[in-house]
Motif scaffolding. Sequence first.
Motif, PDB file in Angstrom:
ATOM      1  N   HIS A 226      24.961  13.938 -57.803  1.00 41.16           N
ATOM      2  CA  HIS A 226      24.734  12.676 -57.667  1.00 41.16           C
ATOM      3  C   HIS A 226      25.216  12.051 -58.807  1.00 41.16           C
ATOM      4  O   HIS A 226      25.803  10.743 -59.238  1.00 41.16           O
ATOM      5  N   ASP A 227      24.450  12.412 -59.908  1.00 38.73           N
ATOM      6  CA  ASP A 227      24.768  11.602 -61.467  1.00 38.73           C
ATOM      7  C   ASP A 227      26.011  11.913 -62.073  1.00 38.73           C
ATOM      8  O   ASP A 227      26.647  10.875 -62.435  1.00 38.73           O
ATOM      9  N   ASN A 228      26.677  12.906 -61.565  1.00 43.16           N
ATOM     10  CA  ASN A 228      28.136  12.802 -61.875  1.00 43.16           C
ATOM     11  C   ASN A 228      29.061  11.754 -61.330  1.00 43.16           C
ATOM     12  O   ASN A 228      29.878  11.307 -62.205  1.00 43.16           O
ATOM     13  N   ALA A 229      28.714  11.613 -60.225  1.00 39.62           N
ATOM     14  CA  ALA A 229      29.646  10.528 -59.684  1.00 39.62           C
ATOM     15  C   ALA A 229      29.245   9.242 -60.174  1.00 39.62           C
ATOM     16  O   ALA A 229      30.181   8.424 -60.345  1.00 39.62           O
ATOM     17  N   ILE A 230      27.837   8.770 -60.275  1.00 40.34           N
ATOM     18  CA  ILE A 230      27.564   7.700 -60.672  1.00 40.34           C
ATOM     19  C   ILE A 230      28.015   7.399 -62.257  1.00 40.34           C
ATOM     20  O   ILE A 230      28.439   6.255 -62.556  1.00 40.34           O
ATOM     21  N   ASN A 231      27.816   8.328 -63.026  1.00 41.63           N
ATOM     22  CA  ASN A 231      28.445   8.450 -64.435  1.00 41.63           C
ATOM     23  C   ASN A 231      29.940   8.024 -64.511  1.00 41.63           C
ATOM     24  O   ASN A 231      30.357   7.432 -65.372  1.00 41.63           O
ATOM     25  N   LYS A 232      30.701   8.651 -63.400  1.00 37.24           N
ATOM     26  CA  LYS A 232      32.169   8.375 -63.402  1.00 37.24           C
ATOM     27  C   LYS A 232      32.425   6.858 -63.097  1.00 37.24           C
ATOM     28  O   LYS A 232      33.164   6.248 -64.022  1.00 37.24           O
ATOM     29  N   PHE A 233      31.769   6.575 -62.303  1.00 39.75           N
ATOM     30  CA  PHE A 233      31.959   5.049 -62.074  1.00 39.75           C
ATOM     31  C   PHE A 233      31.527   4.067 -63.088  1.00 39.75           C
ATOM     32  O   PHE A 233      32.240   3.276 -63.526  1.00 39.75           O
ATOM     33  N   THR A 234      30.322   4.546 -63.965  1.00 34.06           N
ATOM     34  CA  THR A 234      29.816   3.656 -65.078  1.00 34.06           C
ATOM     35  C   THR A 234      31.071   3.661 -66.158  1.00 34.06           C
ATOM     36  O   THR A 234      31.270   2.767 -66.744  1.00 34.06           O
ATOM     37  N   ARG A 235      31.795   4.938 -66.110  1.00 31.65           N
ATOM     38  CA  ARG A 235      32.489   4.977 -67.250  1.00 31.65           C
ATOM     39  C   ARG A 235      34.090   4.304 -67.034  1.00 31.65           C
ATOM     40  O   ARG A 235      34.486   3.722 -67.854  1.00 31.65           O
ATOM     41  N   VAL A 236      34.363   4.618 -65.697  1.00 32.74           N
ATOM     42  CA  VAL A 236      35.747   3.919 -65.463  1.00 32.74           C
ATOM     43  C   VAL A 236      35.581   2.472 -65.095  1.00 32.74           C
ATOM     44  O   VAL A 236      36.583   1.693 -65.141  1.00 32.74           O
ATOM     45  N   GLN A 237      34.476   1.853 -64.622  1.00 33.94           N
ATOM     46  CA  GLN A 237      34.399   0.389 -64.261  1.00 33.94           C
ATOM     47  C   GLN A 237      34.938  -0.609 -64.964  1.00 33.94           C
ATOM     48  O   GLN A 237      35.633  -1.555 -64.656  1.00 33.94           O
ATOM     49  N   PRO A 238      34.448  -0.424 -66.164  1.00 33.45           N
ATOM     50  CA  PRO A 238      34.970  -1.525 -67.378  1.00 33.45           C
ATOM     51  C   PRO A 238      36.397  -1.836 -67.571  1.00 33.45           C
ATOM     52  O   PRO A 238      37.038  -2.720 -67.776  1.00 33.45           O
ATOM     53  N   HIS A 239      37.299  -0.622 -66.939  1.00 31.82           N
ATOM     54  CA  HIS A 239      38.493  -0.409 -67.302  1.00 31.82           C
ATOM     55  C   HIS A 239      39.361  -0.666 -66.001  1.00 31.82           C
ATOM     56  O   HIS A 239      40.456  -0.679 -65.953  1.00 31.82           O
ATOM     57  N   CYS A 240      38.588  -0.987 -64.840  1.00 27.29           N
ATOM     58  CA  CYS A 240      39.209  -0.880 -63.514  1.00 27.29           C
ATOM     59  C   CYS A 240      38.587  -2.221 -62.916  1.00 27.29           C
ATOM     60  O   CYS A 240      37.835  -2.230 -61.873  1.00 27.29           O
ATOM     61  N   PRO A 241      38.782  -3.445 -63.506  1.00 26.06           N
ATOM     62  CA  PRO A 241      38.192  -4.806 -62.906  1.00 26.06           C
ATOM     63  C   PRO A 241      38.540  -5.096 -61.486  1.00 26.06           C
ATOM     64  O   PRO A 241      37.706  -5.753 -60.794  1.00 26.06           O
ATOM     65  N   THR A 242      39.557  -4.597 -60.887  1.00 25.10           N
ATOM     66  CA  THR A 242      40.151  -4.923 -59.484  1.00 25.10           C
ATOM     67  C   THR A 242      39.775  -3.635 -58.664  1.00 25.10           C
ATOM     68  O   THR A 242      40.096  -3.906 -57.441  1.00 25.10           O
ATOM     69  N   THR A 243      39.016  -2.620 -58.780  1.00 19.68           N
ATOM     70  CA  THR A 243      38.711  -1.687 -58.251  1.00 19.68           C
ATOM     71  C   THR A 243      37.311  -1.783 -57.547  1.00 19.68           C
ATOM     72  O   THR A 243      36.350  -2.198 -58.102  1.00 19.68           O
ATOM     73  N   GLU A 244      37.487  -1.259 -56.226  1.00 12.29           N
ATOM     74  CA  GLU A 244      36.076  -1.317 -55.392  1.00 12.29           C
ATOM     75  C   GLU A 244      35.715   0.021 -55.362  1.00 12.29           C
ATOM     76  O   GLU A 244      36.402   1.061 -55.192  1.00 12.29           O
ATOM     77  N   PHE A 245      34.320   0.314 -55.387  1.00 12.57           N
ATOM     78  CA  PHE A 245      33.984   1.759 -55.656  1.00 12.57           C
ATOM     79  C   PHE A 245      32.849   1.964 -54.384  1.00 12.57           C
ATOM     80  O   PHE A 245      31.988   1.040 -54.039  1.00 12.57           O
ATOM     81  N   VAL A 246      32.881   3.210 -53.886  1.00 12.18           N
ATOM     82  CA  VAL A 246      32.150   3.704 -52.845  1.00 12.18           C
ATOM     83  C   VAL A 246      31.871   5.010 -52.979  1.00 12.18           C
ATOM     84  O   VAL A 246      32.414   5.823 -53.336  1.00 12.18           O
ATOM     85  N   ILE A 247      30.156   5.307 -53.157  1.00 13.13           N
ATOM     86  CA  ILE A 247      29.908   6.713 -53.347  1.00 13.13           C
ATOM     87  C   ILE A 247      28.989   7.122 -52.088  1.00 13.13           C
ATOM     88  O   ILE A 247      28.174   6.295 -51.622  1.00 13.13           O
ATOM     89  N   VAL A 248      29.408   8.133 -51.454  1.00 12.38           N
ATOM     90  CA  VAL A 248      28.681   8.524 -50.277  1.00 12.38           C
ATOM     91  C   VAL A 248      27.709   9.736 -50.698  1.00 12.38           C
ATOM     92  O   VAL A 248      28.430  10.712 -51.395  1.00 12.38           O
ATOM     93  N   ILE A 249      26.420   9.701 -50.411  1.00 13.37           N
ATOM     94  CA  ILE A 249      25.678  10.579 -50.725  1.00 13.37           C
ATOM     95  C   ILE A 249      25.089  11.469 -49.275  1.00 13.37           C
ATOM     96  O   ILE A 249      24.503  10.952 -48.624  1.00 13.37           O
ATOM     97  N   VAL A 250      25.224  12.747 -49.619  1.00 13.56           N
ATOM     98  CA  VAL A 250      25.004  13.516 -48.111  1.00 13.56           C
ATOM     99  C   VAL A 250      24.064  14.639 -48.545  1.00 13.56           C
ATOM    100  O   VAL A 250      23.649  15.262 -49.638  1.00 13.56           O
ATOM    101  N   PRO A 251      23.208  14.952 -47.666  1.00 15.91           N
ATOM    102  CA  PRO A 251      22.080  15.977 -47.894  1.00 15.91           C
ATOM    103  C   PRO A 251      22.771  17.283 -48.368  1.00 15.91           C
ATOM    104  O   PRO A 251      23.818  17.835 -47.687  1.00 15.91           O
ATOM    105  N   ALA A 252      21.991  17.906 -49.362  1.00 12.43           N
ATOM    106  CA  ALA A 252      22.360  19.349 -49.796  1.00 12.43           C
ATOM    107  C   ALA A 252      21.874  20.533 -48.841  1.00 12.43           C
ATOM    108  O   ALA A 252      22.136  21.655 -49.043  1.00 12.43           O
ATOM    109  N   THR A 253      20.974  19.967 -48.016  1.00 12.66           N
ATOM    110  CA  THR A 253      20.226  21.167 -47.302  1.00 12.66           C
ATOM    111  C   THR A 253      21.228  21.457 -46.272  1.00 12.66           C
ATOM    112  O   THR A 253      22.147  20.570 -45.927  1.00 12.66           O
TER     113      THR A 253
END
Length: 288
Positions: free
Chosen positions: A190-217
Amino acid sequence: MATTVSGTESSFGISGAGGRSSSKVQNIQRHLVHFLKKLVNLIQDNTESKVITQVENEVSAELRKVHDVDIIELELPRIKAKGKKRDKIFETIHNVFNAEIIDNKLFIKLNGLEKSEIHSKVKNSLDQQLPPTWLTAIDAICMVNGNQYRPDVGGWNPKPALNQRIKPIINQCPPPLLWIEVAYDNSGDHDNAINKFTRVQPHCPTTEFVIVIVPATETAFLANSNPGVSSVAATPKMACPSRAPYLGHLSAGNIITAIQWYKMKWNRHLVLGCGANIDFNDILEVLT
């Protein structure tokens, strides 16, 4: 499942991830570091395709032994080559490891069948909804601020040029306008995906982001009690849900703190800014 391995051996040291320090994880790490170094050295010294193929086969055999790990993070060995020769090495590493290279670290994503099925369902749905000018792809390489990323599902409009699609690192393939990541509900993935968005978003002002979180069980999600009912637009929650499955959506131009969270329920969908929807049923059906 749902574990991240970080660090490297030799001069970098070895560390477990997510509080996990088992010999199994360390052995996986040692094998991967060994083959990564071997790959880089061989490409620098000998570019014959048969040598690269041999190393690819060895690495693939090692990766098939990996279990209960979602992401492996390794520090890249020093690469002496520069310019296009260096980029060619990176592209070969990508072909072998199915990896992302960020700030001289290699992130190997080990997506299982469940994630892969979600990727396919989401991509197929987008293909049916978006105009022909769009290109959607799973795990395609793009460049952001000098780093090399592979969105789980990406959508480009217009599609990148032919040379960018064939050699995306050498020819600087741009980031997608729709960037989707699928992660398990554990801190590593989860944190890897969020950190990725945090890192790239300032350089991708026209990009729309979606993160899908599913159970690990391995517990199956409850089946749809009202199959066939027309889907309605989902309503965002005041805060991130505490239990998966749920979804986060960041509109183009917004910073990561503006992400809107949705609890995934049957017969709901997310309306995207690009004009398509993400049908929650497509994802929940994979989890049942």
